[in-house]
Design a protein around this motif. Structure first.
Motif, mmCIF file in Angstrom:
data_model
loop_
_atom_site.group_PDB
_atom_site.id
_atom_site.type_symbol
_atom_site.label_atom_id
_atom_site.label_comp_id
_atom_site.label_asym_id
_atom_site.label_seq_id
_atom_site.Cartn_x
_atom_site.Cartn_y
_atom_site.Cartn_z
ATOM 1 N N LYS A 107 0.826 -1.207 0.000
ATOM 2 C CA LYS A 107 0.000 0.000 0.000
ATOM 3 C C LYS A 107 0.862 1.261 0.000
ATOM 4 O O LYS A 107 0.475 2.299 -0.541
ATOM 5 N N ALA A 108 2.055 1.179 0.606
ATOM 6 C CA ALA A 108 2.947 2.340 0.664
ATOM 7 C C ALA A 108 3.634 2.594 -0.667
ATOM 8 O O ALA A 108 4.266 3.645 -0.846
ATOM 9 N N GLY A 109 3.556 1.659 -1.598
ATOM 10 C CA GLY A 109 4.119 1.868 -2.928
ATOM 11 C C GLY A 109 5.627 1.728 -2.997
ATOM 12 O O GLY A 109 6.251 2.257 -3.922
ATOM 13 N N VAL A 110 6.246 1.030 -2.040
ATOM 14 C CA VAL A 110 7.696 0.842 -2.089
ATOM 15 C C VAL A 110 8.007 -0.544 -2.635
ATOM 16 O O VAL A 110 7.167 -1.444 -2.625
ATOM 17 N N ARG A 111 9.242 -0.695 -3.108
ATOM 18 C CA ARG A 111 9.691 -1.999 -3.596
ATOM 19 C C ARG A 111 10.557 -2.650 -2.531
ATOM 20 O O ARG A 111 11.393 -1.980 -1.910
ATOM 21 N N VAL A 112 10.364 -3.934 -2.325
ATOM 22 C CA VAL A 112 11.164 -4.687 -1.362
ATOM 23 C C VAL A 112 12.276 -5.397 -2.123
ATOM 24 O O VAL A 112 12.015 -6.232 -2.983
ATOM 25 N N ARG A 113 13.501 -5.002 -1.827
ATOM 26 C CA ARG A 113 14.649 -5.602 -2.498
ATOM 27 C C ARG A 113 15.010 -6.947 -1.866
ATOM 28 O O ARG A 113 15.317 -7.911 -2.541
ATOM 29 N N SER A 114 14.991 -7.002 -0.513
ATOM 30 C CA SER A 114 15.229 -8.256 0.186
ATOM 31 C C SER A 114 14.706 -8.108 1.605
ATOM 32 O O SER A 114 14.467 -6.992 2.073
ATOM 33 N N MET A 115 14.521 -9.230 2.271
ATOM 34 C CA MET A 115 14.148 -9.189 3.683
ATOM 35 C C MET A 115 14.855 -10.312 4.412
ATOM 36 O O MET A 115 15.151 -11.363 3.835
ATOM 37 N N HIS A 116 15.111 -10.066 5.687
ATOM 38 C CA HIS A 116 15.900 -10.995 6.492
ATOM 39 C C HIS A 116 15.151 -11.237 7.797
ATOM 40 O O HIS A 116 14.950 -10.318 8.590
ATOM 41 N N VAL A 117 14.727 -12.466 7.960
ATOM 42 C CA VAL A 117 13.809 -12.824 9.048
ATOM 43 C C VAL A 117 14.568 -13.524 10.149
ATOM 44 O O VAL A 117 15.351 -14.446 9.899
ATOM 45 N N SER A 118 14.338 -13.087 11.388
ATOM 46 C CA SER A 118 14.966 -13.720 12.541
ATOM 47 C C SER A 118 13.911 -13.893 13.619
ATOM 48 O O SER A 118 13.286 -12.915 14.038
ATOM 49 N N THR A 119 13.679 -15.127 14.060
ATOM 50 C CA THR A 119 12.690 -15.398 15.090
ATOM 51 C C THR A 119 13.379 -16.047 16.275
ATOM 52 O O THR A 119 14.024 -17.085 16.141
ATOM 53 N N LEU A 120 13.267 -15.414 17.438
ATOM 54 C CA LEU A 120 13.840 -15.934 18.674
ATOM 55 C C LEU A 120 12.703 -16.176 19.652
ATOM 56 O O LEU A 120 12.142 -15.236 20.213
ATOM 57 N N GLY A 121 12.359 -17.448 19.839
ATOM 58 C CA GLY A 121 11.245 -17.763 20.709
ATOM 59 C C GLY A 121 9.975 -17.190 20.105
ATOM 60 O O GLY A 121 9.603 -17.508 18.971
ATOM 61 N N SER A 122 9.282 -16.327 20.836
ATOM 62 C CA SER A 122 8.042 -15.726 20.342
ATOM 63 C C SER A 122 8.273 -14.339 19.758
ATOM 64 O O SER A 122 7.312 -13.653 19.421
ATOM 65 N N ASN A 123 9.535 -13.938 19.616
ATOM 66 C CA ASN A 123 9.852 -12.587 19.138
ATOM 67 C C ASN A 123 10.406 -12.629 17.717
ATOM 68 O O ASN A 123 11.357 -13.365 17.437
ATOM 69 N N ALA A 124 9.801 -11.847 16.835
ATOM 70 C CA ALA A 124 10.285 -11.729 15.456
ATOM 71 C C ALA A 124 11.050 -10.417 15.309
ATOM 72 O O ALA A 124 10.591 -9.368 15.757
ATOM 73 N N VAL A 125 12.221 -10.497 14.701
ATOM 74 C CA VAL A 125 13.016 -9.305 14.390
ATOM 75 C C VAL A 125 13.355 -9.392 12.910
ATOM 76 O O VAL A 125 14.228 -10.155 12.510
ATOM 77 N N ASP A 126 12.651 -8.628 12.089
ATOM 78 C CA ASP A 126 12.757 -8.727 10.641
ATOM 79 C C ASP A 126 13.278 -7.408 10.062
ATOM 80 O O ASP A 126 12.865 -6.324 10.494
ATOM 81 N N ALA A 127 14.172 -7.526 9.085
ATOM 82 C CA ALA A 127 14.715 -6.335 8.415
ATOM 83 C C ALA A 127 14.291 -6.367 6.950
ATOM 84 O O ALA A 127 14.433 -7.393 6.275
ATOM 85 N N PHE A 128 13.777 -5.226 6.447
ATOM 86 C CA PHE A 128 13.310 -5.112 5.073
ATOM 87 C C PHE A 128 14.140 -4.039 4.360
ATOM 88 O O PHE A 128 14.201 -2.892 4.818
#
Length: 817
Positions: free
Chosen positions: A768-789
């Motif tokens: 909806k924001a109209g941006v392009r995602v070049r890559s994303m890096h997903v990290s899940t520790l227990g119940s916590n998600a830390v994701d970089a886009f």
């Protein structure tokens, strides 16, 4: 209301009076702790005695006996009443009628009852067959009826216990070990069972039973206080929940803490852990002494026969200066003088850990009472002995616990007090902060051959989370503490600098590898600038792996290890002077070209699934490659909504996304001059079970793209069925822009509670924001998600600062909703 008033009310009003008096007693906050337990036991004694007298009349040869916890006078608000109706067997019919007149009033009041009707002979026979019954009889207490009958049973049960101790104590030890394996260690659990876990009330009762055998005895210092503290917590737990439970659940800890007048749930847990640690250590020492006594009893007659009746001499084998082995323990030599030798505690500890032997309780207490403090800075031998202790592997843990139980650790390292018994409210961590630090040192001892300075690795492992006892970022606080500690224990200035840097950046490699684009030169340069040298990088790599392995199963995997190793390889090249090249779009592989052409010609998505493996390193034994996950390659004609559609389909099929790359691929010449296909290269893993077939994924992806698959509805159904902890609310999500993380894209970092469809919701917001995602890096520790886009404008450039901040705000608001 006094105890006398309560008992008078009970006598005057019968069962109803007992219920009212009991209620009043439990709601009087000032009477908490041992006084309330004693008053509740006395109140119950009087009521049951009244019931007995009214029902038994002038009957002879029968008595009512309290056993187990009630026999010890340890009634908590919802405790069972453990009762034995003892009789001489002369009139079974009358005894059965008496039992009914005793048990039914108890049940009518809704009290839990554990009861039996036996003759003394039957009670002894049952105790001989059932260890738990025998343990209960050791605390038998007379309530009503014939006191001689009760006294005879109690005397006989104690005599049987002492006579049978050589056989029964090993049975009791095995029972304790099985329970510990099943329930875990109370001193580390976030939701501990106060009774059944190792170091809990059951173990405290077992120690009483050992003492009653006269075969061995537990260290008594602090034991009564530890038992009292756990009983107080159980009382508060019963009142807070209104249930007969021993499990201190997360959602009830604040209420229990308030009931006890404590600051918060962390203070409560820390007190519970401290009490459990005292009981667990006393158990270790006691069972070791039981084993020593039983071995001596088995061997001594044969030795005396061989020596013609002379008393055998116990061998003492030297281990280090002032330290010897005797009877399977490490003790001080006769000539040792702790008051003159301040290094002796560390020397004895290092020798014990190296030999894989426990430190004798007497030796530790003698050193704690008489040893002189070490000078500042420490002499070289003291520092070397600390490193020896830390580098000894698993035996380090038991030796460290012995030193800590007698206060020697906080005397050597005063900063240890702030992390001692400190809980970690994170499902990824399986230990308290202090035990995690020792566990990290144990893990690091396995990697000492990989580094040129193993001493720095081991000390960094011991100190890397030392800042968790202070407010703010624990890495920043830890750097300051580590610098001070390292100087105090005698490292020179350059080593102090390395140790403080390792503590400051102990999360750098794992966070960068799992949350940043390793192909971006800015990523690698930033790590190289922080680390500074090849030798420090080597140490940081080993510390990173040791820390993750010591955290828990969720913190390390072959996938994470491969990412960290790849980052280290790239940083090592930069530190060697080989600056990373600016990234250029990689040429598509033959398979990617094939998928792109097929997607263009069919007008729909094309998928390929392929397992990825990591070759076994040369220095490790030969074996099969280790799986890193499954590579999912998707080619789809360029169109809106591809990212949320793919993320949603994967979530519906319970696939966990680890990394993802997206790029537009121009079709080869001769196919179509203007054709563009989106190529998505994702690494995924099945949440549980086997992977779905590629054909099923493609079918659902087609439906998601044309709008006939209700992804939002499907995920809402899953979300509704997702288990939630009662009384617990997840922390709010946080979205931020990572400045200077990349020269080629804007990095948006999302921290949120992991849940089905999280990536789908983020993908919809980015779309909806109209941006392009070049890559994303997903990290899940227990119940916590830390994701970089990594996002760009439609033209492929980083977002302007204002647009980036606005996007972060929109994402955060979306996730909060």
């Amino acid at each position: 209301m006094t105890g006398t008033d309560v008992r008078k009310e009970t006598e005057d009003s019968g069962p109803g009076g007992y219920a009212a008096a009991r209620l009043r007693l439990l709601t009087e906050g000032a009477r908490s702790g041992p006084p309330r337990r004693a008053a509740l036991s006395g109140l119950t004694d009087d009521w049951l005695a009244g019931l007995f007298d009214a029902a038994a009349g002038a009957a002879h040869g029968v008595s009512l006996v309290a056993v187990g916890g009630y026999g010890r006078g340890e009634l908590s608000p919802r405790s069972d009443l453990d009762l034995v109706l003892l009789h001489d067997g002369s009139d079974p019919g009358a005894v059965a009628a008496l039992a009914d007149r005793l048990w039914y009033p108890v049940w009518d009041l809704g009290l839990a009852l554990d009861h039996s009707v036996r003759t003394p002979a039957e009670a002894r026979k049952t105790a001989g067959e059932d260890l738990k019954v025998h343990l209960g009889l050791l605390d038998a207490r007379h309530l009503a009826g014939d006191p001689a009958l009760t006294a005879g049973l109690r005397t006989a049960a104690l005599a049987d216990w002492r006579n049978q101790a050589p056989g029964r104590l090993p049975e009791l030890q095995e029972l304790c070990a099985e329970r510990a394996a099943r329930q875990g260690e109370l001193q580390y659990l976030l939701e501990p069972d106060l009774k059944e876990a190792r170091g809990g009330l059951r173990d405290a009762t077992a120690l009483r039973a050992v003492a009653a055998s006269w075969l061995a005895d537990a260290p008594r210092e602090g034991l009564a206080d530890a038992r009292r503290r756990l009983l107080d917590v159980r009382d508060a737990l019963h009142l807070a929940t209104g249930r007969a439970t021993d499990r201190l659940a997360l959602q009830e800890q604040d209420q229990v803490a308030a009931e006890l007048g404590l600051l918060d749930a962390d203070t409560l847990l820390r007190q519970v852990y401290e009490a459990a640690r005292v009981i667990a250590y006393a158990s270790d020492v006691t069972w070791r002494e039981v084993g020593r006594v039983l071995r001596a009893r088995a061997v001594r007659p044969r030795l005396r026969a061989m020596l013609g009746g002379a008393k055998p001499v116990t061998e003492r084998s030297p281990l280090a200066e002032g330290v010897v082995e005797q009877d399977g323990e490490v003790v001080l030599a006769r000539a040792a003088r702790p008051e003159r030798d301040p290094v002796l505690p560390l020397r004895a500890a290092g020798a014990a850990a190296q030999a894989g032997l426990p430190l004798s309780l007497h030796a530790v207490r003698r050193m704690a009472a008489t040893a002189r403090p070490l000078p500042t800075p420490w002499p070289a031998e003291a520092r070397e002995q600390l490193v020896t202790l830390l580098g000894s592997g698993r035996p380090t843990i038991e030796v460290w616990e012995a030193l800590e139980a007698e206060g020697l650790i906080t005397r050597l390292l005063p900063d240890w007090e702030r992390v001692r018994c400190r809980p970690q409210r994170n499902a990824v961590h399986v230990w308290t902060v202090d035990r995690h630090l020792i566990e990290t040192a144990v893990r690091a001892s396995e990697f000492t051959r990989r580094v040129s300075r193993p001493d720095l690795l081991l000390v960094a492992a011991l100190l890397h989370d030392i800042g968790k006892g202070w407010p703010g970022d624990h890495s920043v606080a830890g750097e300051i503490i580590a610098r001070d500690v390292a100087a105090r224990i005698g490292f020179d200035r350059s080593d102090v600098a390395v140790l403080s840097l390792l503590v400051r950046h102990h999360l750098l490699l794992i966070e960068t590898a799992t949350r940043r684009d390793l192909d971006d030169p800015a990523t690698v340069r930033s790590v190289a600038e922080a680390v500074g040298s090849q030798s420090t990088l080597e140490l940081l790599h080993a510390l990173t792996e040791a820390d993750a392995l010591a955290t828990g199963p969720a913190a390390w995997s072959s996938w994470r290890g491969s990412l960290v190793a790849d980052l280290v390889r790239r940083v090592r090249a930069v530190l060697a002077g080989n600056a990373p090249d600016e990234p250029e779009p990689a040429a598509p592989t033959a398979e990617q070209e094939r998928l792109a052409i097929e997607a263009y010609r069919t007008g729909g998505p094309v998928l390929a699934l392929r397992a990825q493996t990591e070759p076994v390193p040369d220095e490790e034994p030969a074996g099969d490659p280790e799986p890193l996950g499954v590579e999912l390659v998707i080619a789809v004609p360029d169109q809106p909504g591809v990212l949320p559609a793919v993320a949603g389909v994967l979530a519906v099929h319970r696939l966990t996304v680890r990394t993802a790359e997206l790029r537009a691929l121009r079709l080869p010449d001769g196919v179509d001059d203007d054709g563009t296909v989106l190529l998505l290269n994702w690494r995924v893993a099945a949440e549980y079970g086997s992977l779905p077939q590629a054909a099923r994924l493609r079918t659902d992806l087609v439906r998601a793209l044309d709008g006939t698959l209700d992804i939002a509805g499907r995920l809402a159904e899953r979300d509704a069925a997702y288990p939630r902890r009662r009384g617990w609310t997840a922390p709010p999500p946080r979205v931020a822009v990572a400045p200077a993380a990349s020269h080629h894209a804007t990095v948006i970092e999302v921290r949120a509670q992991d849940a089905p469809g999280l990536l789908y919701r983020i993908g919809m917001a980015l779309e909806k924001a109209g941006v392009r995602v070049r890559s994303m890096h997903v990290s899940t520790l227990g119940s916590n998600a830390v994701d970089a886009f990594y996002v760009t404008t439609g033209a492929g450039a980083p977002l302007p600062a204002g647009d980036a901040a606005s996007l972060a705000g929109v994402l955060e608001e979306t996730l909060r909703g």
